[in-house]
Design a protein around this motif. Structure first.
Motif, PDB file in Angstrom:
ATOM      1  N   TRP A 163      48.339  26.095  28.587  1.00 41.64           N
ATOM      2  CA  TRP A 163      47.770  27.363  28.121  1.00 41.64           C
ATOM      3  C   TRP A 163      46.259  27.259  27.961  1.00 41.64           C
ATOM      4  CZ3 TRP A 163      45.052  28.872  23.763  1.00 41.64           C
ATOM      5  CH2 TRP A 163      44.918  30.248  23.582  1.00 41.64           C
ATOM      6  N   LEU A 164      45.778  26.155  27.382  1.00 39.34           N
ATOM      7  CA  LEU A 164      44.343  25.956  27.201  1.00 39.34           C
ATOM      8  C   LEU A 164      43.622  25.897  28.539  1.00 39.34           C
ATOM      9  CD1 LEU A 164      44.117  23.368  24.270  1.00 39.34           C
ATOM     10  CD2 LEU A 164      43.197  25.683  24.288  1.00 39.34           C
ATOM     11  N   SER A 165      44.226  25.195  29.491  1.00 37.70           N
ATOM     12  CA  SER A 165      43.617  25.085  30.815  1.00 37.70           C
ATOM     13  C   SER A 165      43.453  26.453  31.458  1.00 37.70           C
ATOM     14  CB  SER A 165      44.475  24.183  31.704  1.00 37.70           C
ATOM     15  OG  SER A 165      43.926  24.097  33.003  1.00 37.70           O
ATOM     16  N   ALA A 166      44.520  27.256  31.404  1.00 38.17           N
ATOM     17  CA  ALA A 166      44.466  28.598  31.996  1.00 38.17           C
ATOM     18  C   ALA A 166      43.487  29.486  31.247  1.00 38.17           C
ATOM     19  CB  ALA A 166      45.861  29.216  31.995  1.00 38.17           C
ATOM     20  N   SER A 167      43.488  29.401  29.898  1.00 37.41           N
ATOM     21  CA  SER A 167      42.633  30.263  29.082  1.00 37.41           C
ATOM     22  C   SER A 167      41.155  29.923  29.265  1.00 37.41           C
ATOM     23  CB  SER A 167      43.009  30.137  27.604  1.00 37.41           C
ATOM     24  OG  SER A 167      44.341  30.573  27.386  1.00 37.41           O
ATOM     25  N   ILE A 168      40.842  28.624  29.306  1.00 35.18           N
ATOM     26  CA  ILE A 168      39.443  28.213  29.477  1.00 35.18           C
ATOM     27  C   ILE A 168      38.941  28.598  30.867  1.00 35.18           C
ATOM     28  CG2 ILE A 168      37.927  26.201  29.670  1.00 35.18           C
ATOM     29  CD1 ILE A 168      39.516  24.932  27.389  1.00 35.18           C
ATOM     30  N   THR A 169      39.797  28.444  31.874  1.00 32.14           N
ATOM     31  CA  THR A 169      39.415  28.859  33.224  1.00 32.14           C
ATOM     32  C   THR A 169      39.133  30.350  33.271  1.00 32.14           C
ATOM     33  OG1 THR A 169      40.748  27.093  34.216  1.00 32.14           O
ATOM     34  CG2 THR A 169      40.159  28.957  35.628  1.00 32.14           C
ATOM     35  N   SER A 170      40.017  31.134  32.645  1.00 33.84           N
ATOM     36  CA  SER A 170      39.831  32.585  32.602  1.00 33.84           C
ATOM     37  C   SER A 170      38.554  32.953  31.847  1.00 33.84           C
ATOM     38  CB  SER A 170      41.041  33.239  31.928  1.00 33.84           C
ATOM     39  OG  SER A 170      40.864  34.631  31.786  1.00 33.84           O
ATOM     40  N   PHE A 171      38.288  32.250  30.747  1.00 32.74           N
ATOM     41  CA  PHE A 171      37.089  32.504  29.955  1.00 32.74           C
ATOM     42  C   PHE A 171      35.834  32.179  30.758  1.00 32.74           C
ATOM     43  CE2 PHE A 171      33.822  31.003  26.962  1.00 32.74           C
ATOM     44  CZ  PHE A 171      33.681  32.135  26.167  1.00 32.74           C
ATOM     45  N   GLU A 172      35.885  31.066  31.490  1.00 27.43           N
ATOM     46  CA  GLU A 172      34.720  30.661  32.288  1.00 27.43           C
ATOM     47  C   GLU A 172      34.445  31.668  33.405  1.00 27.43           C
ATOM     48  OE1 GLU A 172      32.922  26.611  34.348  1.00 27.43           O
ATOM     49  OE2 GLU A 172      35.063  26.756  33.907  1.00 27.43           O
ATOM     50  N   VAL A 173      35.506  32.158  34.052  1.00 24.18           N
ATOM     51  CA  VAL A 173      35.346  33.178  35.099  1.00 24.18           C
ATOM     52  C   VAL A 173      34.732  34.435  34.518  1.00 24.18           C
ATOM     53  CG1 VAL A 173      36.616  34.732  36.637  1.00 24.18           C
ATOM     54  CG2 VAL A 173      37.187  32.295  36.569  1.00 24.18           C
ATOM     55  N   SER A 174      35.186  34.823  33.318  1.00 26.60           N
ATOM     56  CA  SER A 174      34.646  36.004  32.655  1.00 26.60           C
ATOM     57  C   SER A 174      33.166  35.825  32.344  1.00 26.60           C
ATOM     58  CB  SER A 174      35.433  36.272  31.370  1.00 26.60           C
ATOM     59  OG  SER A 174      34.873  37.340  30.643  1.00 26.60           O
ATOM     60  N   MET A 175      32.785  34.638  31.854  1.00 28.48           N
ATOM     61  CA  MET A 175      31.393  34.378  31.533  1.00 28.48           C
ATOM     62  C   MET A 175      30.524  34.404  32.784  1.00 28.48           C
ATOM     63  SD  MET A 175      31.038  34.047  28.279  1.00 28.48           S
ATOM     64  CE  MET A 175      29.435  33.278  28.204  1.00 28.48           C
ATOM     65  N   LEU A 176      31.017  33.812  33.871  1.00 22.85           N
ATOM     66  CA  LEU A 176      30.269  33.809  35.126  1.00 22.85           C
ATOM     67  C   LEU A 176      30.093  35.227  35.661  1.00 22.85           C
ATOM     68  CD1 LEU A 176      31.830  30.686  36.893  1.00 22.85           C
ATOM     69  CD2 LEU A 176      29.537  30.882  35.913  1.00 22.85           C
ATOM     70  N   SER A 177      31.112  36.060  35.477  1.00 25.70           N
ATOM     71  CA  SER A 177      31.020  37.453  35.912  1.00 25.70           C
ATOM     72  C   SER A 177      29.951  38.190  35.121  1.00 25.70           C
ATOM     73  CB  SER A 177      32.373  38.143  35.746  1.00 25.70           C
ATOM     74  OG  SER A 177      33.351  37.552  36.567  1.00 25.70           O
ATOM     75  N   GLN A 178      29.895  37.933  33.818  1.00 23.85           N
ATOM     76  CA  GLN A 178      28.884  38.566  32.982  1.00 23.85           C
ATOM     77  C   GLN A 178      27.481  38.129  33.393  1.00 23.85           C
ATOM     78  OE1 GLN A 178      29.610  38.161  28.770  1.00 23.85           O
ATOM     79  NE2 GLN A 178      31.790  38.597  28.999  1.00 23.85           N
ATOM     80  N   VAL A 179      27.338  36.837  33.711  1.00 28.09           N
ATOM     81  CA  VAL A 179      26.038  36.323  34.151  1.00 28.09           C
ATOM     82  C   VAL A 179      25.636  36.993  35.462  1.00 28.09           C
ATOM     83  CG1 VAL A 179      24.818  34.285  34.997  1.00 28.09           C
ATOM     84  CG2 VAL A 179      26.263  34.117  32.961  1.00 28.09           C
TER      85      VAL A 179
END
Length: 206
Positions: A163-179
């Motif tokens: 769950w952490l692996s999937a959540s952190i990956t999703s969070f990182e993708v979201s942050m990159l999209s915002q950037v």
């Protein structure tokens, strides 16, 4: 096989080692079942303890071993917890209490209050998740996660890791999209800025 001499020695060792009320109660029950002494009063006199104390400890020994194991340790069987369990044992019966204890252990309840609520009252405990803290570890390469109820998650570490692996990956993708969006907006703003500067300069000419 116990006799009066070995029973006294065993009793002294139990007391010296800080054995729980439950463990001493089990010893008392074994001594009486083997007829080392004819009665609770005779045993109490021989061991130098009160008759009422013997009676209370013997009562605790009636709590099924499955229930004690669900609590985690005989030491968690305090006077209050013992009283609640004995009341439930009298009201609901041994088989029901054992079934609830096995279910509680399988479901992963660890805290004594949660276990007692489930086993004694047959209610789903209201669990408080608490505040989770995430800190950067000293090596600057890993994160330290502080959880107030960590023991609940220990049986599910593999699922938690997924769950952490999937959540952190999703969070990182979201942050990159915002950037990426911020970079795009900045670029558009920069493109429109020269025209505005020119017009502003022309308006200031005499």
């Amino acid at each position: 096989m116990l006799n009066k001499r070995t029973a006294r020695t065993t009793h002294d060792e139990l007391q010296a080692s800080g054995a729980s009320r439950y463990e001493i109660g089990v010893f008392y029950r074994a001594a009486l079942s083997q007829q080392i002494w004819a009665s609770q009063r005779e045993m109490a006199d021989a061991l130098g303890v009160s008759t009422s104390g013997v009676s209370r400890f013997l009562a605790l020994a009636n709590i099924p071993v499955e229930v004690v194991e669900a609590l985690g340790s005989p030491n968690d069987l305090t006077a209050r917890v013992g009283e609640l369990l004995l009341g439930a044992l009298k009201l609901s019966g041994k088989s029901t209490l054992v079934r609830r204890a096995i279910d509680a252990k399988r479901l992963g309840y660890k805290e004594t209050n949660e276990l007692i609520e489930y086993i004694v009252s047959d209610r789903i405990p209201q669990q408080n998740v608490g505040k989770i803290r995430v800190r950067l570890a000293r090596d600057k390469k890993s994160l330290r996660v502080e959880l107030p109820q960590l023991l609940r998650l220990v049986p599910h570490l593999s699922r938690l890791e997924e769950w952490l692996s999937a959540s952190i990956t999703s969070f990182e993708v979201s942050m990159l999209s915002q950037v990426a969006v911020s970079a795009m907006l900045t670029r558009e703003a920069r493109k429109s800025k020269p025209d505005g500067i020119v017009r502003s300069a022309e308006s200031r000419r005499p």
